[in-house]
Scaffold this active site. Structure first.
Site, PDB file in Angstrom:
ATOM      1  N   SER A   1       0.817  -1.215   0.000  1.00  0.00           N
ATOM      2  CA  SER A   1       0.000   0.000   0.000  1.00  0.00           C
ATOM      3  C   SER A   1       0.849   1.263   0.000  1.00  0.00           C
ATOM      4  O   SER A   1       0.612   2.193  -0.780  1.00  0.00           O
ATOM      5  CB  SER A   1      -0.920   0.004   1.226  1.00  0.00           C
TER       6      SER A   1
ATOM      7  N   LYS B   1       5.840   4.254  17.642  1.00  0.00           N
ATOM      8  CA  LYS B   1       4.425   4.618  17.491  1.00  0.00           C
ATOM      9  C   LYS B   1       3.580   3.416  17.079  1.00  0.00           C
ATOM     10  O   LYS B   1       2.406   3.331  17.419  1.00  0.00           O
ATOM     11  CB  LYS B   1       4.276   5.784  16.514  1.00  0.00           C
TER      12      LYS B   1
END
Length: 356
Positions: free
Chosen positions: A37, A217
Site C-alpha cells: 500500500s 508509534k
C-alpha cells in the site's frame, strides 16, 4: 547506540516547507522497492514529479496487471498509475542499478531476505527508508542496518516519515511528510520529489530519532488497539496517548540525546494517526488481541504486516540492554501480552495504575 550515530549530533529543528521547483532540483530518476500500500502511494506521488521511476515488486502477475490496467490489483486498487513514467521490474538488481536514489517500502521482517538477492553494492546509493520498524534478525533500526550490513554511509541514509496513511494519499486528502537526512541537499531532493498539492513536505536531520519514533508509534498503536478491544473508552485512550508520547521522548532521549521537539508531526503526529485511525493495521492487530484472538490467529486474519508486533520485542530488548533503561510501562505491557502470553485484561488493569 554506536559512536558513529553520536557523531551525527547536529541541528534537529524541523525546516520549513521546501519551495524549490521540483522540475529543476530533484533527481531525474528514483527507484521504489516494494509492492504494498505505502509503496503504491509513494509511486502515485513520485511519478507526478519525476519522469523516470523504477518500481520493483516480487509479484510478476501484479506487474503484468499494472501494465495492462494501470492499477495495482492487490493494494490501493483504485489508484490510477502513470505507466508512461514507470519502469516495472521483478529484478531487485535492475531496480537498484536504475537510480542513485532508492526508496525502500517493504515490511522490515522481509528486508534482509530481499536484500540477499542483491549482487550489486548499495554503498554508493542514496537510501531513503519508508519502513516503520526494526530489522528483526539484527535488532537494528533500518538506517543502522543499511550502515552496518551494507556499508552505506549515514550521510546517504534518509527516512520518509508521516503522519501519512497510504489510503488517504490515494484519496488525495491533505497529508504531511517529513523527510530526514543529515545531508540537507539529499533531504531536499526527496522532499521536492514527494511534494504535491495534497502532500506538504518538511525536512529534518534527526534521522535516528524519527526512525525510533516511527518504530515506537506502532507499538503504542498496538496498545491503543488492545485497550479498545478490551472495552476501554476515549477517556482512557487520551491518557494512554499522553503517556505514550512522554514514554517515546524518554526512550529516544536515552538512546540518541539531541535537541528535538517531540510535539512535531513526525513524532506526536505520527503517533496519533497510527493509534487512532481506522486505517491503522497496528491498531487493528491490537484490537483483535484485546478481543481475545491469539497472535497466530490475528496474523492469519490480516493480509498485511503489523510492524508493531516485530518491533515490540526488539524495542523491549534494546531498552533493557541500556545501562540505564528508560521507564516504559506501555512498551512493557504490550511485550507481556504478545511475547509472554499474559492475559491482556490483567496486564492492562495493572497498566492503568502506572499512568497519570
Amino acid at each position: 547506540m554506536t559512536e558513529k550515530l553520536r557523531e551525527m549530533e547536529t541541528r534537529t529543528e524541523m525546516k520549513t516547507d521546501i519551495e524549490t521547483d521540483t522540475k529543476t532540483n530533484t533527481p531525474t530518476k528514483i527507484s521504489v522497492i516494494g509492492g504494498g500500500s505505502w509503496a503504491t502511494a509513494l509511486i502515485k506521488i513520485i511519478t507526478a514529479n519525476i519522469d523516470q521511476v523504477c518500481w520493483y515488486m516480487r509479484n510478476e502477475q501484479a506487474i503484468e496487471h499494472i501494465r495492462t490496467t494501470k492499477h495495482n490489483p492487490n493494494y490501493l486498487s483504485d489508484v490510477h498509475l502513470n505507466i508512461n513514467k514507470l519502469h516495472l521490474t521483478s529484478d531487485i538488481n535492475e531496480a537498484v542499478a536504475f537510480s542513485d536514489y532508492i526508496v525502500f517500502s517493504i515490511p522490515s521482517a522481509f528486508l534482509s531476505k530481499e536484500l540477499a538477492k542483491l549482487t550489486i553494492p548499495l554503498a554508493e546509493k542514496n537510501i531513503f527508508s519508508a519502513i516503520k520498524g526494526i530489522e528483526p534478525q539484527s535488532g537494528l533500526i533500518v538506517g543502522e542496518y543499511f550502515n552496518k550490513v551494507h556499508k552505506v554511509s549515514y550521510s546517504r541514509i534518509g527516512v520518509i516519515a508521516g503522519p501519512c496513511h497510504a489510503e488517504e494519499v490515494a484519496l488525495e486528502r491533505l497529508s504531511y511528510l517529513t523527510i530526514a537526512c543529515t545531508d540537507e541537499t539529499k533531504a531536499q531532493f526527496m522532499a521536492n520529489a514527494m511534494k504535491r498539492h495534497y502532500v506538504k513536505t518538511k525536512i529534518s536531520d534527526d534521522v535516528v530519532g524519527i526512525e525510533y519514533a516511527a518504530m515506537l508509534k506502532n507499538i503504542y498503536a498496538l496498545a491503543a488497539g488492545i485497550a479498545h478491544g478490551l472495552g476501554y473508552g476515549d477517556n482512557f485512550q487520551s491518557v494512554l496517548m499522553s503517556n505514550a508520547i512522554r514514554e517515546m521522548r524518554r526512550y529516544i532521549k536515552r538512546i540518541y540525546k539531541i535537541k528535538r521537539n517531540i510535539n512535531h508531526s513526525a513524532y506526536l503526529g505520527d503517533l496519533l494517526v497510527t493509534a487512532y485511525s481506522l486505517f491503522s493495521r497496528n491498531r487493528m492487530f491490537g484490537t483483535m488481541i484485546g478481543k481475545g484472538y491469539t497472535v497466530k490467529s490475528t496474523m492469519a486474519e490480516m493480509n498485511m504486516v503489523a510492524e508493531g508486533y516485530y518491533a515490540t520485542k526488539s524495542a523491549y530488548l534494546i531498552n533493557k540492554n541500556q545501562e540505564r533503561p528508560s521507564r516504559t510501562p506501555i512498551l512493557d505491557a504490550v511485550y507481556k501480552v504478545l511475547y509472554e502470553g499474559k492475559r491482556a485484561s490483567v496486564v492492562f488493569s495493572e497498566l492503568t495504575a502506572e499512568l497519570d
